[in-house]
Design a protein around this motif. Structure first.
Motif, PDB file in Angstrom:
ATOM      1  N   GLU A 100      -0.627  11.903  -1.501  1.00 20.21           N
ATOM      2  CA  GLU A 100      -0.935  10.712  -2.309  1.00 20.21           C
ATOM      3  C   GLU A 100      -1.180   9.570  -1.357  1.00 20.21           C
ATOM      4  O   GLU A 100      -0.275   9.173  -0.602  1.00 20.21           O
ATOM      5  CB  GLU A 100       0.266  10.356  -3.185  1.00 20.21           C
ATOM      6  CG  GLU A 100       0.280  11.114  -4.489  1.00 20.21           C
ATOM      7  CD  GLU A 100       1.399  10.629  -5.371  1.00 20.21           C
ATOM      8  OE1 GLU A 100       2.112  11.502  -5.871  1.00 20.21           O
ATOM      9  OE2 GLU A 100       1.549   9.390  -5.514  1.00 20.21           O
ATOM     10  N   MET A 101      -2.391   9.008  -1.364  1.00 21.36           N
ATOM     11  CA  MET A 101      -2.741   8.008  -0.353  1.00 21.36           C
ATOM     12  C   MET A 101      -3.558   6.899  -0.993  1.00 21.36           C
ATOM     13  O   MET A 101      -3.989   6.999  -2.142  1.00 21.36           O
ATOM     14  CB  MET A 101      -3.573   8.659   0.760  1.00 21.36           C
ATOM     15  CG  MET A 101      -2.951   9.890   1.368  1.00 21.36           C
ATOM     16  SD  MET A 101      -3.921  10.584   2.712  1.00 21.36           S
ATOM     17  CE  MET A 101      -5.241  11.375   1.821  1.00 21.36           C
ATOM     18  N   GLY A 102      -3.833   5.833  -0.216  1.00 19.28           N
ATOM     19  CA  GLY A 102      -4.719   4.774  -0.683  1.00 19.28           C
ATOM     20  C   GLY A 102      -6.132   5.326  -0.902  1.00 19.28           C
ATOM     21  O   GLY A 102      -6.465   6.430  -0.446  1.00 19.28           O
ATOM     22  N   ASP A 109       0.321   8.461  11.532  1.00 19.47           N
ATOM     23  CA  ASP A 109      -0.510   9.531  10.979  1.00 19.47           C
ATOM     24  C   ASP A 109       0.264  10.827  11.158  1.00 19.47           C
ATOM     25  O   ASP A 109       0.763  11.099  12.270  1.00 19.47           O
ATOM     26  CB  ASP A 109      -1.829   9.611  11.786  1.00 19.47           C
ATOM     27  CG  ASP A 109      -3.031   9.390  10.892  1.00 19.47           C
ATOM     28  OD1 ASP A 109      -2.971   9.775   9.719  1.00 19.47           O
ATOM     29  OD2 ASP A 109      -4.020   8.813  11.384  1.00 19.47           O
ATOM     30  N   VAL A 136      -5.078  -1.415   5.675  1.00 23.85           N
ATOM     31  CA  VAL A 136      -6.153  -0.425   5.752  1.00 23.85           C
ATOM     32  C   VAL A 136      -7.405  -1.044   6.389  1.00 23.85           C
ATOM     33  O   VAL A 136      -7.702  -2.225   6.182  1.00 23.85           O
ATOM     34  CB  VAL A 136      -6.466   0.163   4.346  1.00 23.85           C
ATOM     35  CG1 VAL A 136      -6.965  -0.890   3.385  1.00 23.85           C
ATOM     36  CG2 VAL A 136      -7.455   1.321   4.436  1.00 23.85           C
ATOM     37  N   GLY A 137      -8.099  -0.258   7.202  1.00 17.51           N
ATOM     38  CA  GLY A 137      -9.408  -0.653   7.725  1.00 17.51           C
ATOM     39  C   GLY A 137      -9.366  -1.619   8.894  1.00 17.51           C
ATOM     40  O   GLY A 137      -8.297  -1.901   9.471  1.00 17.51           O
ATOM     41  N   GLY A 185       0.829  -1.211   0.000  1.00 16.35           N
ATOM     42  CA  GLY A 185       0.000   0.000   0.000  1.00 16.35           C
ATOM     43  C   GLY A 185       0.860   1.256   0.000  1.00 16.35           C
ATOM     44  O   GLY A 185       2.095   1.199  -0.044  1.00 16.35           O
ATOM     45  N   SER A 186       0.175   2.378   0.064  1.00 16.32           N
ATOM     46  CA  SER A 186       0.855   3.670   0.005  1.00 16.32           C
ATOM     47  C   SER A 186       1.855   3.835   1.170  1.00 16.32           C
ATOM     48  O   SER A 186       3.028   4.174   0.962  1.00 16.32           O
ATOM     49  CB  SER A 186      -0.234   4.746   0.031  1.00 16.32           C
ATOM     50  OG  SER A 186       0.281   5.976   0.354  1.00 16.32           O
ATOM     51  N   ILE A 191      -8.596   5.963   2.447  1.00 17.66           N
ATOM     52  CA  ILE A 191      -8.280   7.161   3.252  1.00 17.66           C
ATOM     53  C   ILE A 191      -8.469   8.426   2.416  1.00 17.66           C
ATOM     54  O   ILE A 191      -8.837   9.486   2.948  1.00 17.66           O
ATOM     55  CB  ILE A 191      -6.866   7.090   3.878  1.00 17.66           C
ATOM     56  CG1 ILE A 191      -6.620   8.297   4.773  1.00 17.66           C
ATOM     57  CG2 ILE A 191      -5.782   6.926   2.876  1.00 17.66           C
ATOM     58  CD1 ILE A 191      -5.291   8.294   5.514  1.00 17.66           C
ATOM     59  N   GLU A 214      -7.782   2.817  12.197  1.00 20.76           N
ATOM     60  CA  GLU A 214      -9.045   2.131  12.469  1.00 20.76           C
ATOM     61  C   GLU A 214      -8.924   1.210  13.691  1.00 20.76           C
ATOM     62  O   GLU A 214      -9.915   0.981  14.397  1.00 20.76           O
ATOM     63  CB  GLU A 214      -9.500   1.337  11.236  1.00 20.76           C
ATOM     64  CG  GLU A 214      -9.863   2.211  10.016  1.00 20.76           C
ATOM     65  CD  GLU A 214      -8.688   2.509   9.077  1.00 20.76           C
ATOM     66  OE1 GLU A 214      -7.515   2.279   9.483  1.00 20.76           O
ATOM     67  OE2 GLU A 214      -8.921   2.955   7.944  1.00 20.76           O
ATOM     68  N   ALA A 219       0.017   3.067  11.644  1.00 22.30           N
ATOM     69  CA  ALA A 219      -0.638   3.852  10.590  1.00 22.30           C
ATOM     70  C   ALA A 219      -2.129   3.541  10.581  1.00 22.30           C
ATOM     71  O   ALA A 219      -2.958   4.404  10.323  1.00 22.30           O
ATOM     72  CB  ALA A 219      -0.031   3.529   9.232  1.00 22.30           C
TER      73      ALA A 219
HETATM   74  N1  LIG Z   1      -1.637   6.755   2.857  1.00 19.89           N
HETATM   75  C1  LIG Z   1      -1.397   7.676   3.753  1.00 19.89           C
HETATM   76  O1  LIG Z   1      -0.771   8.698   3.465  1.00 19.89           O
HETATM   77  C2  LIG Z   1      -1.840   7.479   5.181  1.00 19.89           C
HETATM   78  C3  LIG Z   1      -1.617   8.504   6.109  1.00 19.89           C
HETATM   79  C4  LIG Z   1      -1.991   8.288   7.425  1.00 19.89           C
HETATM   80  C5  LIG Z   1      -2.586   7.112   7.814  1.00 19.89           C
HETATM   81  N2  LIG Z   1      -2.810   6.146   6.883  1.00 19.89           N
HETATM   82  C6  LIG Z   1      -3.470   4.914   7.319  1.00 19.89           C
HETATM   83  O2  LIG Z   1      -2.619   3.828   6.987  1.00 19.89           O
HETATM   84  C7  LIG Z   1      -3.387   2.703   6.631  1.00 19.89           C
HETATM   85  C8  LIG Z   1      -2.962   2.253   5.237  1.00 19.89           C
HETATM   86  O3  LIG Z   1      -3.317   3.261   4.320  1.00 19.89           O
HETATM   87  P1  LIG Z   1      -2.811   3.242   2.811  1.00 19.89           P
HETATM   88  O4  LIG Z   1      -3.205   4.544   2.236  1.00 19.89           O
HETATM   89  O5  LIG Z   1      -1.373   2.822   2.771  1.00 19.89           O
HETATM   90  O6  LIG Z   1      -3.754   2.087   2.211  1.00 19.89           O
HETATM   91  P2  LIG Z   1      -3.607   1.290   0.839  1.00 19.89           P
HETATM   92  O7  LIG Z   1      -2.708   2.027  -0.096  1.00 19.89           O
HETATM   93  O8  LIG Z   1      -4.970   0.952   0.394  1.00 19.89           O
HETATM   94  O9  LIG Z   1      -2.834  -0.051   1.278  1.00 19.89           O
HETATM   95  C9  LIG Z   1      -3.413  -0.980   2.134  1.00 19.89           C
HETATM   96  C10 LIG Z   1      -2.507  -2.162   2.367  1.00 19.89           C
HETATM   97  O10 LIG Z   1      -3.226  -3.132   3.140  1.00 19.89           O
HETATM   98  C11 LIG Z   1      -3.390  -4.348   2.388  1.00 19.89           C
HETATM   99  N3  LIG Z   1      -4.718  -4.879   2.672  1.00 19.89           N
HETATM  100  C12 LIG Z   1      -5.909  -4.338   2.315  1.00 19.89           C
HETATM  101  N4  LIG Z   1      -6.931  -5.085   2.771  1.00 19.89           N
HETATM  102  C13 LIG Z   1      -6.372  -6.121   3.432  1.00 19.89           C
HETATM  103  C14 LIG Z   1      -6.905  -7.262   4.093  1.00 19.89           C
HETATM  104  N5  LIG Z   1      -8.227  -7.462   4.183  1.00 19.89           N
HETATM  105  N6  LIG Z   1      -6.041  -8.138   4.651  1.00 19.89           N
HETATM  106  C15 LIG Z   1      -4.707  -7.949   4.567  1.00 19.89           C
HETATM  107  N7  LIG Z   1      -4.138  -6.883   3.939  1.00 19.89           N
HETATM  108  C16 LIG Z   1      -4.960  -5.990   3.387  1.00 19.89           C
HETATM  109  C17 LIG Z   1      -3.212  -3.937   0.928  1.00 19.89           C
HETATM  110  O11 LIG Z   1      -2.823  -5.038   0.108  1.00 19.89           O
HETATM  111  P3  LIG Z   1      -3.068  -5.012  -1.512  1.00 19.89           P
HETATM  112  O12 LIG Z   1      -2.067  -4.031  -2.045  1.00 19.89           O
HETATM  113  O13 LIG Z   1      -2.807  -6.421  -1.926  1.00 19.89           O
HETATM  114  O14 LIG Z   1      -4.481  -4.574  -1.716  1.00 19.89           O
HETATM  115  C18 LIG Z   1      -2.099  -2.884   1.077  1.00 19.89           C
HETATM  116  O15 LIG Z   1      -0.861  -3.519   1.272  1.00 19.89           O
HETATM  117  C19 LIG Z   1      -4.850   3.122   6.722  1.00 19.89           C
HETATM  118  O16 LIG Z   1      -5.383   2.722   7.943  1.00 19.89           O
HETATM  119  C20 LIG Z   1      -4.790   4.640   6.629  1.00 19.89           C
HETATM  120  O17 LIG Z   1      -5.862   5.262   7.317  1.00 19.89           O
HETATM  121  C21 LIG Z   1      -2.454   6.299   5.593  1.00 19.89           C
END
Ligand SMILES: NC(=O)c1ccc[n+]([C@@H]2O[C@H](COP(=O)([O-])OP(=O)(O)OC[C@H]3O[C@@H](n4cnc5c(N)ncnc54)[C@H](OP(=O)(O)O)[C@@H]3O)[C@@H](O)[C@H]2O)c1
Length: 392
Positions: free
Chosen positions: A208-210, A150, A102-103, A11-12, A213, A126, A123
């Motif tokens: 740039e995020m998932g 975060d 995520v989630g 993920g991101s 989010i 949730e 991160a």
């Molecule tokens: N992105 C940001 O800048 C940011 C900032 C602050 C906080 N966060 C928090 O960090 C967390 C991740 O965010 P993200 O933006 O990095 O999300 P993301 O890009 O959607 O990546 C999610 C990651 O989790 C994996 N995943 C998803 N569903 C899953 C499941 N059911 N079982 C196991 N693995 C699973 C995904 O695998 P696949 O790639 O195979 O789908 C991917 O590796 C979230 O809780 C978000 O709120 C993110």
């Protein structure tokens, strides 16, 4: 040398974490990586980092990864499912666990890391929204260190004096100011919100995020979840947390003290800064993020959030005030509604409606156990699915 597991490495946040780790091969060894279904992404990461273990969410994906690794002669062992995630979160040789799934799916693996007494780079907000009390109690019981990823909470952590068990008031803190960009629809005329598309909602102006989010940022539910996260991380009551719109996303959050001092943490909007901070804390390491050019930034703006435009933020404040199971219900309903919006089954403006209806339907109780919480989460998802269906 610290051993690191990255949960959600494709993920991101996962990719940004690997970018920072790759800059410091003398300090960190990547021991385990995990993904949901992205076999190609995890294969490429295994080629680059040769972790001991890789985890896929289901058996068919795990089988495909095993075959692909064997074809390339990469000796990484492949596990699958929740048990695999809990194993790599708690492995003896692992020191640090990045919890970036995520989630709600991220809760149990993060909890496994906490129960194994690891440094948890959190991160997955949730987890705290669903199970804040239990999560923090378990961290205390097992001596786990929780370092917020975060950017806002990492900023607050940096602006606060050391915790040492004292509450915010004992440390002279008057309030926490959580900044929020306001997302892509901060100034969009309200009637136009009805027809916005997932692509528009995911086009965040600064980060740039998932996808999940990104939608949460567009509704400001993300800030609501962060209010709940701050409540648990810093033992702050909701009335000590003020949300401030700051469209430039340069100030990542602030802490106001009783003597009138306000400390802020600033930087370019790049998640590698909080990731590097949490990896190295209490030291500092290079993250790859460029210097903040204040002359380029030139001005910093602030606004109060409009709760009519962002009803999700109101709902999150109400949930934290209601306490008990309300934040878990809010989180579950939001995940269902956001997934339906991303699948183009629900209009953007119906996301808060689904969350509000779910909160109104289910009673608020004090969950006695993790099982109780998971049952509430499942029930809330069922109610939210019905609420979403009725709005198609
Ligand atoms: N992105 C940001 O800048 C940011 C900032 C602050 C906080 N966060 C928090 O960090 C967390 C991740 O965010 P993200 O933006 O990095 O999300 P993301 O890009 O959607 O990546 C999610 C990651 O989790 C994996 N995943 C998803 N569903 C899953 C499941 N059911 N079982 C196991 N693995 C699973 C995904 O695998 P696949 O790639 O195979 O789908 C991917 O590796 C979230 O809780 C978000 O709120 C993110």
């Amino acid at each position: 040398m610290k051993g690191v597991t990255v949960l959600g490495s494709t993920g991101s946040i996962g990719v940004s974490t690997l970018d920072v780790l790759a800059r410091h091969p003398e300090n960190y060894q990547v021991l385990a990586l995990t993904a949901n279904r992205d076999v190609a992404g995890l294969l490429a990461q295994c080629e680059r980092f040769t972790p001991k273990v890789a985890v896929m969410a289901d058996e068919p994906s795990a089988l495909r990864l095993t075959e692909a690794l064997a074809g390339k002669g990469i000796p990484t062992e492949v596990l699958c499912g929740l048990r695999g995630l809990e194993t790599v979160a708690a492995m003896r040789e692992v020191d640090y666990v990045m919890a970036a799934i995520v989630g709600a799916a991220g809760l149990l693996p993060a909890l496994a890391a906490v129960r194994a007494g690891k440094r948890v780079l959190l991160a997955n907000k949730e987890a705290l929204v669903m199970a804040g009390r239990l999560f923090m109690q378990e961290a205390e019981t097992h001596g786990a260190e929780i370092l917020p990823i975060d950017s806002e909470h990492n900023a607050i952590f940096q602006c606060l004096p050391p915790d040492r068990g004292a509450g915010l008031e004992d440390r002279g803190v008057k309030r926490i100011l959580l900044t929020a960009s306001g997302g892509p629809f901060r100034t969009t005329p309200l009637p136009a919100l009805k027809t916005v598309t997932p692509a528009q909602a995911c086009a965040h102006p600064n980060w740039e995020m998932g996808r999940k989010i990104s939608v949460d940022s567009a509704t400001m539910m993300n800030k609501g979840l962060e209010v709940i996260e701050a409540h648990w991380l810093f033992r702050a009551s909701a009335d000590k947390i003020t949300v401030v719109l700051h469209p430039q996303s340069v100030i990542h959050s602030l802490v106001e003290y009783i003597d009138g001092s306000v400390l802020a943490q600033l930087g370019n909007p790049d998640m590698r800064t909080p990731i590097a901070h949490a990896l190295a804390w209490p030291e500092r390491i290079e993250s790859g993020v460029g210097s903040l050019d204040l002359f380029q930034v030139a001005r910093l703006d602030f606004e109060a959030p409009d709760l009519l435009r962002f009803p999700c933020l109101r709902l999150a404040f109400e949930a934290v005030h209601a306490g008990g199971s309300a934040p878990a219900i809010l989180n579950a309903a939001n995940e269902v509604a956001v997934a339906a919006f991303l699948d183009e089954r629900l209009p953007f403006t119906a996301i808060p409606e689904v969350v509000e209806e779910t909160l109104q339907t289910l009673p608020v109780v004090e969950p006695e156990s993790l099982q109780g919480l998971l049952a509430i989460d499942a029930e809330a998802r069922g109610v939210a699915e019905q609420a979403a269906l009725s709005r198609v």
